[in-house]
Design a protein around this motif. Structure first.
Motif, PDB file in Angstrom:
ATOM      1  N   ILE A  23      15.398   1.666  25.891  1.00 35.32           N
ATOM      2  CA  ILE A  23      16.437   2.736  25.709  1.00 35.32           C
ATOM      3  C   ILE A  23      17.684   2.275  25.115  1.00 35.32           C
ATOM      4  O   ILE A  23      18.340   2.639  24.234  1.00 35.32           O
TER       5      ILE A  23
ATOM      6  N   SER B 246      13.857  11.126  25.884  1.00 40.02           N
ATOM      7  CA  SER B 246      13.011  10.338  26.839  1.00 40.02           C
ATOM      8  C   SER B 246      11.881  11.204  27.812  1.00 40.02           C
ATOM      9  O   SER B 246      12.614  11.927  28.528  1.00 40.02           O
TER      10      SER B 246
ATOM     11  N   ALA C 222      17.222   7.960  32.308  1.00 40.95           N
ATOM     12  CA  ALA C 222      17.069   7.592  30.818  1.00 40.95           C
ATOM     13  C   ALA C 222      18.633   7.733  30.386  1.00 40.95           C
ATOM     14  O   ALA C 222      19.109   7.076  29.336  1.00 40.95           O
TER      15      ALA C 222
ATOM     16  N   GLY D 259      10.954   7.230  29.305  1.00 37.67           N
ATOM     17  CA  GLY D 259      12.318   6.976  30.102  1.00 37.67           C
ATOM     18  C   GLY D 259      11.951   5.949  31.218  1.00 37.67           C
ATOM     19  O   GLY D 259      12.909   5.648  31.953  1.00 37.67           O
TER      20      GLY D 259
ATOM     21  N   ALA E  35      20.074   7.365  26.819  1.00 41.18           N
ATOM     22  CA  ALA E  35      19.201   8.698  26.135  1.00 41.18           C
ATOM     23  C   ALA E  35      20.155   9.647  26.057  1.00 41.18           C
ATOM     24  O   ALA E  35      21.128  10.087  26.797  1.00 41.18           O
TER      25      ALA E  35
END
Ligand code: XMP
Length: 219
Positions: A154, A169, A182, A148, A187
């Motif tokens: 990401i 994450s 995140a 994260g 994410a």
């Protein structure tokens, strides 16, 4: 149960790395009805054993259990382990990406989550990002694990994977990443352990963190 179908159900993957057997049932009891996805680990297996894990899963049969096995062996061994985990009731397994496509386990109805980048260390991962993430599409894994605290990676992963694959994450809460950050970067789920199970009120903490994660903001 497949993890991609839980994207609208919850944003939190509760990481349980508890060293006292009873606490697994205590925490699950406190979070009953809220927690939908639990990540267990070698700590879990070494604390409650395979029979304990089987019981924990059957006592919480509305919860998706992901095993953070960080598998990194040759394919036929990874397959044996993954099959055994499935027999215990596990629905998804985390595998190290660096072992390559050829060593990925292949078990029907078991999600594979490929570790692509770590929150700390793992420099070899980040310098081979494209190579590692391409495995996910090649083997049709469920998705990726990306720290994260690596928002740039990401975002790159989301661009490459599209919406078909999930991104999970870790590093949220105890390790300093704000809940929602995140997710704001692409994410689907935020993995949270100590910030929930070590808090004085795990239920309140879960509700608060889930709310923050859903806002998907990073300010
Ligand atoms: P905490 O208590 O820090 O737990 O919320 C994090 C969980 O995520 C697992 N995990 C990782 N943790 N970097 C991490 O910091 C990683 O790359 C990573 N991959 C998985 C960790 O094992 C713990 O269960």
């Amino acid at each position: 149960m497949r993890i991609r179908d839980l994207r609208n159900v919850s944003k939190i993957v509760l990481a349980l790395d508890l060293t006292e057997p009873k606490r697994y049932w205590d925490i699950m009891g406190e979070l009953r009805g809220l927690v939908k996805i639990v990540k267990v680990s070698w700590v879990t297996l070494l604390t409650i054993g395979p029979d304990g894990l089987r019981s924990l899963i059957s006592d919480n049969n509305d919860v998706y259990f992901l095993m953070d096995a960080k598998l990194a062996d040759v394919g036929f061994i990874n397959n044996i382990i993954a099959n055994r985990l499935k027999e215990l009731g596990i629905s998804g397994v985390i595998v190290h990406g660096f072992v390559g496509k050829v060593n990925m386990p292949n078990v029907s109805d078991l999600d594979l989550l490929v570790l692509v980048s770590m929150t700390s260390g793992g420099e070899l991962y980040d310098s081979n990002f494209e190579k590692v993430i391409s495995i996910i599409k090649e083997i049709n894994a469920a998705g990726a694990i990306i720290g994260g605290n690596k928002p740039g990676l990401i975002r790159r992963a989301r661009l490459y994977l599209g919406s078909e694959y999930v991104i999970l994450s870790p590093g949220i809460g105890a390790q300093g990443v704000k809940p929602g950050c995140a997710i704001a970067n692409g994410a689907d789920f935020e993995i949270v352990g100590r910030a929930i199970y070590e808090s004085s009120n795990p239920r309140d903490s879960f509700i608060k963190i889930e709310e923050e994660s859903r806002k998907a903001k990073c300010t």
